[in-house]
Design a protein around this motif. Structure first.
Motif, PDB file in Angstrom:
ATOM      1  N   ASP A  97       0.901  -1.150   0.056  1.00  0.00           N
ATOM      2  CA  ASP A  97      -0.111  -0.104  -0.121  1.00  0.00           C
ATOM      3  C   ASP A  97       0.894   1.266   0.029  1.00  0.00           C
ATOM      4  O   ASP A  97       0.389   2.214  -0.317  1.00  0.00           O
ATOM      5  N   VAL A  98       1.964   1.011   0.703  1.00  0.00           N
ATOM      6  CA  VAL A  98       2.855   2.138   0.782  1.00  0.00           C
ATOM      7  C   VAL A  98       4.248   1.816   0.835  1.00  0.00           C
ATOM      8  O   VAL A  98       4.802   0.991   1.508  1.00  0.00           O
ATOM      9  N   TYR A  99       5.277   2.627   0.070  1.00  0.00           N
ATOM     10  CA  TYR A  99       6.507   2.547   0.219  1.00  0.00           C
ATOM     11  C   TYR A  99       7.066   3.737   0.809  1.00  0.00           C
ATOM     12  O   TYR A  99       6.853   4.941   0.595  1.00  0.00           O
ATOM     13  N   ILE A 100       7.968   3.384   2.108  1.00  0.00           N
ATOM     14  CA  ILE A 100       8.548   4.627   2.782  1.00  0.00           C
ATOM     15  C   ILE A 100       9.904   4.872   2.357  1.00  0.00           C
ATOM     16  O   ILE A 100      10.500   3.889   2.479  1.00  0.00           O
TER      17      ILE A 100
ATOM     18  N   ASP B  89      16.942   6.858   8.157  1.00  0.00           N
ATOM     19  CA  ASP B  89      16.255   5.263   8.492  1.00  0.00           C
ATOM     20  C   ASP B  89      15.526   5.249  10.025  1.00  0.00           C
ATOM     21  O   ASP B  89      14.712   4.345   9.922  1.00  0.00           O
ATOM     22  N   ARG B  90      16.085   6.035  10.871  1.00  0.00           N
ATOM     23  CA  ARG B  90      15.494   5.856  12.292  1.00  0.00           C
ATOM     24  C   ARG B  90      13.964   6.426  12.073  1.00  0.00           C
ATOM     25  O   ARG B  90      13.218   5.447  12.745  1.00  0.00           O
ATOM     26  N   GLU B  91      14.002   7.410  11.518  1.00  0.00           N
ATOM     27  CA  GLU B  91      12.618   8.233  11.659  1.00  0.00           C
ATOM     28  C   GLU B  91      11.442   6.942  10.744  1.00  0.00           C
ATOM     29  O   GLU B  91      10.244   7.034  10.972  1.00  0.00           O
ATOM     30  N   ALA B  92      12.134   6.859   9.640  1.00  0.00           N
ATOM     31  CA  ALA B  92      11.098   5.881   8.777  1.00  0.00           C
ATOM     32  C   ALA B  92      10.929   4.420   9.549  1.00  0.00           C
ATOM     33  O   ALA B  92       9.815   4.112   9.355  1.00  0.00           O
ATOM     34  N   ALA B  93      11.984   4.033  10.107  1.00  0.00           N
ATOM     35  CA  ALA B  93      11.665   2.765  10.917  1.00  0.00           C
ATOM     36  C   ALA B  93      10.292   2.909  11.917  1.00  0.00           C
ATOM     37  O   ALA B  93       9.653   2.129  12.067  1.00  0.00           O
ATOM     38  N   LYS B  94      10.521   4.334  12.650  1.00  0.00           N
ATOM     39  CA  LYS B  94       9.438   4.519  13.478  1.00  0.00           C
ATOM     40  C   LYS B  94       8.221   4.595  12.926  1.00  0.00           C
ATOM     41  O   LYS B  94       7.201   3.885  13.168  1.00  0.00           O
ATOM     42  N   LEU B  95       8.173   5.209  11.796  1.00  0.00           N
ATOM     43  CA  LEU B  95       6.763   5.535  10.947  1.00  0.00           C
ATOM     44  C   LEU B  95       6.310   4.149  10.464  1.00  0.00           C
ATOM     45  O   LEU B  95       4.861   3.724  10.633  1.00  0.00           O
TER      46      LEU B  95
ATOM     47  N   LEU C 259       2.570   2.379  11.465  1.00  0.00           N
ATOM     48  CA  LEU C 259       1.647   2.384  10.326  1.00  0.00           C
ATOM     49  C   LEU C 259       1.139   0.671  10.405  1.00  0.00           C
ATOM     50  O   LEU C 259       0.141   0.440  10.472  1.00  0.00           O
ATOM     51  N   ARG C 260       2.270  -0.127  10.530  1.00  0.00           N
ATOM     52  CA  ARG C 260       1.850  -1.625  10.645  1.00  0.00           C
ATOM     53  C   ARG C 260       1.191  -2.193  11.744  1.00  0.00           C
ATOM     54  O   ARG C 260       0.171  -2.912  11.802  1.00  0.00           O
ATOM     55  N   ARG C 261       1.409  -1.272  12.962  1.00  0.00           N
ATOM     56  CA  ARG C 261       0.452  -1.592  14.000  1.00  0.00           C
ATOM     57  C   ARG C 261      -0.852  -0.954  14.211  1.00  0.00           C
ATOM     58  O   ARG C 261      -1.732  -1.474  14.814  1.00  0.00           O
ATOM     59  N   SER C 262      -0.929   0.027  13.464  1.00  0.00           N
ATOM     60  CA  SER C 262      -2.296   0.660  13.557  1.00  0.00           C
ATOM     61  C   SER C 262      -3.245   0.197  12.672  1.00  0.00           C
ATOM     62  O   SER C 262      -4.474   0.299  12.900  1.00  0.00           O
ATOM     63  N   ASN C 263      -2.847  -0.543  11.568  1.00  0.00           N
ATOM     64  CA  ASN C 263      -3.679  -1.228  10.736  1.00  0.00           C
ATOM     65  C   ASN C 263      -3.340  -2.506  10.080  1.00  0.00           C
ATOM     66  O   ASN C 263      -2.211  -2.525   9.535  1.00  0.00           O
ATOM     67  N   LYS C 264      -3.567  -3.791  10.573  1.00  0.00           N
ATOM     68  CA  LYS C 264      -2.991  -5.070  10.166  1.00  0.00           C
ATOM     69  C   LYS C 264      -3.155  -5.364   9.008  1.00  0.00           C
ATOM     70  O   LYS C 264      -2.229  -6.059   8.518  1.00  0.00           O
ATOM     71  N   ASP C 265      -4.062  -4.592   8.327  1.00  0.00           N
ATOM     72  CA  ASP C 265      -3.936  -4.961   7.033  1.00  0.00           C
ATOM     73  C   ASP C 265      -3.275  -4.268   5.776  1.00  0.00           C
ATOM     74  O   ASP C 265      -3.257  -4.570   4.666  1.00  0.00           O
ATOM     75  N   LEU C 266      -2.676  -3.181   6.360  1.00  0.00           N
ATOM     76  CA  LEU C 266      -1.721  -2.419   5.568  1.00  0.00           C
ATOM     77  C   LEU C 266      -0.435  -3.221   4.981  1.00  0.00           C
ATOM     78  O   LEU C 266       0.042  -3.852   6.132  1.00  0.00           O
ATOM     79  N   VAL C 267      -0.136  -3.444   3.836  1.00  0.00           N
ATOM     80  CA  VAL C 267       1.083  -3.725   3.405  1.00  0.00           C
ATOM     81  C   VAL C 267       2.130  -2.756   3.302  1.00  0.00           C
ATOM     82  O   VAL C 267       1.962  -1.715   2.252  1.00  0.00           O
TER      83      VAL C 267
ATOM     84  N   GLU D  61      -2.824  11.275  10.961  1.00  0.00           N
ATOM     85  CA  GLU D  61      -3.674  10.659   9.867  1.00  0.00           C
ATOM     86  C   GLU D  61      -3.278   9.838   8.891  1.00  0.00           C
ATOM     87  O   GLU D  61      -4.138   9.510   7.972  1.00  0.00           O
ATOM     88  N   LEU D  62      -2.001   9.543   8.564  1.00  0.00           N
ATOM     89  CA  LEU D  62      -1.483   8.799   7.680  1.00  0.00           C
ATOM     90  C   LEU D  62      -1.916   7.280   7.335  1.00  0.00           C
ATOM     91  O   LEU D  62      -2.301   7.029   6.482  1.00  0.00           O
ATOM     92  N   ALA D  63      -1.962   6.749   8.537  1.00  0.00           N
ATOM     93  CA  ALA D  63      -2.645   5.174   8.349  1.00  0.00           C
ATOM     94  C   ALA D  63      -3.938   5.201   7.724  1.00  0.00           C
ATOM     95  O   ALA D  63      -4.446   4.531   6.963  1.00  0.00           O
ATOM     96  N   LYS D  64      -4.885   6.071   8.274  1.00  0.00           N
ATOM     97  CA  LYS D  64      -6.262   6.356   7.898  1.00  0.00           C
ATOM     98  C   LYS D  64      -6.237   6.537   6.186  1.00  0.00           C
ATOM     99  O   LYS D  64      -6.963   6.222   5.504  1.00  0.00           O
ATOM    100  N   ARG D  65      -5.405   7.666   6.121  1.00  0.00           N
ATOM    101  CA  ARG D  65      -5.509   7.980   4.506  1.00  0.00           C
ATOM    102  C   ARG D  65      -5.073   6.895   3.565  1.00  0.00           C
ATOM    103  O   ARG D  65      -5.427   6.801   2.698  1.00  0.00           O
ATOM    104  N   ILE D  66      -3.959   6.413   4.087  1.00  0.00           N
ATOM    105  CA  ILE D  66      -3.435   5.218   3.092  1.00  0.00           C
ATOM    106  C   ILE D  66      -4.563   4.045   3.061  1.00  0.00           C
ATOM    107  O   ILE D  66      -4.645   3.451   2.056  1.00  0.00           O
ATOM    108  N   ALA D  67      -5.041   3.678   4.065  1.00  0.00           N
ATOM    109  CA  ALA D  67      -5.965   2.702   4.019  1.00  0.00           C
ATOM    110  C   ALA D  67      -7.225   3.088   3.354  1.00  0.00           C
ATOM    111  O   ALA D  67      -7.957   2.034   2.783  1.00  0.00           O
TER     112      ALA D  67
END
Ligand code: AMP
Length: 432
Positions: free
Chosen positions: A336-339, A347-353, A357-365, A421-427
């Protein structure tokens, strides 16, 4: 280079997505029919298959992977072991070993690899996968009932529909009970006696050891002779005839089409009464997707202290996948999204994000890039190649603002989205 052994193969992405789609679908169907999973070992003592499948079958006579155990313990030494060529014998062994007659009517399914040393070709492998289902239990809980035969057959049609296989043919026969088979075998022997000299070498051997197997012969020159042989339907006793009629009546009532095939005797000796095969035109020579039947005497042949009639089938999963209209591309999930981390320390900030995202919506790839790419262009290329829906840019400015540039790759549309709002927007765009 070391290669995979002849007759075995690697299943790779994206094809594995199709396999997973098939397995998830069949699990859903089994659940709806109240079947439960059983997992038995992939090797067993050789004796199980010799007794369960039959010494005279091609499987046991020619195709098993058998070895002598080299264990040091006295109990292991010299024990003959075999990679399972099919799974009914193992499941019935487990039924007996765990005294499962106490559980009433058992409805099992199992998915896993089988092994036969056959000549490999398209749709025929030495390691292949089967999806098995078995209904087994004491006669007192209805394990012998024609309702079970019809239920199993109806289940198969639902399963094929759900995975998306159209255009199958159900071939149906009754091979009778052991007493019928003795009479039929005698009649076959007598009928074969004057003509068998003109038949293939396999038929000449089978005519003596197990004449029923002659009906399996595929050699074109033998077919006119086989057509003149007696038919099993002439030898069914009253009970077997009635049983078969009842199976057909239920199939007619629920609207399952079938073709009667009196030559269908199947490759395994343990079958009694109902025997069936589903074939599919698109498969070519190896056109059987699945086969099965009733095996009322098997449990006792394997040492069960009480009768345990049963019926089951085995689907060739490799062939099922081959005949699917769906393509691997259509069932494989894309990110769904490429960070894309942009700049040192990102890299640290991207890993956090990514974690958020993965934890807020288990269906996101979520796919995570790498700051060593340096140029954003490289991240875009990577995201495009894997078919990602969005690219999310994580640079110093974005981190400071706690809002990130999110670009839809297909349309090129770019918006700035606050972190929360990122997870919601992507999903949202995905329906995930
Ligand atoms: P059987 O256990 O022989 O009744 O086979 C049941 C189903 O397993 C067949 O209808 C095939 O679809 C599949 N099958 C059997 N042998 C092989 C093999 N060597 N390679 C791939 N599929 C097989």
């Amino acid at each position: 280079m070391i290669k995979a052994v002849r007759g075995t193969r690697d299943l790779l992405p994206p094809d594995t997505a199709l396999w997973n789609f098939v397995e998830a679908t069949v699990r859903d169907v089994f659940r709806a029919y109240n079947f439960h999973e059983i997992r038995t070992p992939i090797f067993e003592s050789t004796e199980l298959f010799a007794r369960g499948v039959g010494e005279e079958t091609d499987i046991v006579a020619k195709e098993m992977f058998t070895w002598e155990d080299r264990g040091r313990a006295e109990s292991d030494k010299g024990q003959s072991l075999t990679l399972r060529p099919e799974n009914t014998a193992g499941i019935v062994r487990a039924y007996i070993e765990h005294k499962m007659w106490d559980r009433g009517l058992n409805k099992f399914f199992s998915i896993g690899p089988m092994f036969r040393r056959e000549r490999p070709q398209k749709g025929r492998y030495r390691q292949f996968f089967q999806i098995d289902a078995e209904i087994i239990g004491p006669p007192s809980v209805g394990s012998e009932s024609p309702a079970r035969d019809a239920e199993i057959l109806e289940l198969v049609t639902t399963l094929l529909d759900r995975v998306g296989i159209a255009g199958w043919t159900l071939e149906l026969n009754s091979v009778g009970c052991p007493a019928d088979r003795v009479k039929f075998n005698e009649a076959l022997r007598a009928a074969l006696h004057p003509v068998v000299g003109k038949m293939c070498a396999d038929c000449q051997r089978r005519a003596i050891t197990n004449p029923l197997r002659v009906l399996d012969c595929k050699v074109p020159e033998d077919q006119p002779i086989i057509e003149t042989l007696p038919r099993i339907s002439q030898f069914l006793d009253e009970a077997c005839r009635t049983h078969f009629e009842q199976v057909k009546e239920i199939l007619n009532a629920v609207g399952i089409p079938y073709t009667l095939n009196e030559r269908l005797v199947r490759g395994l000796d343990y079958y009694t009464r109902t025997a069936f095969e589903f074939t599919h035109g698109a498969l070519g020579a190896q056109n059987a997707i699945l086969g099965g039947g009733r095996y009322d005497g098997l449990a006792e042949a394997l040492g069960s202290p009480q009768p345990a009639p049963g019926i089951g089938f085995a689907i060739g999963e490799d062939r099922l996948v081959l005949s699917l209209a769906a393509t691997a591309e259509s069932v494989q999930r894309k990110p769904d999204v490429y960070i894309a981390p942009l700049g040192a320390g990102m890299d640290r900030e991207a890993a956090k994000l990514a974690r958020e995202l993965r934890r807020s919506n288990k269906d996101l790839v979520v796919e995570l890039g790498d700051e060593s790419f340096r140029k954003l262009k490289k991240s875009f290329e990577a995201a495009d190649k894997m078919g990602a829906r969005y690219i999310l840019i994580v640079g110093e400015n974005e981190v400071k603002a706690d809002a990130f540039a999110l670009k839809h790759l297909a349309t090129g549309q770019q918006v700035t989205v606050p972190r929360a709002e990122l997870a919601k927007r992507i999903a949202h765009a995905n329906g995930a």
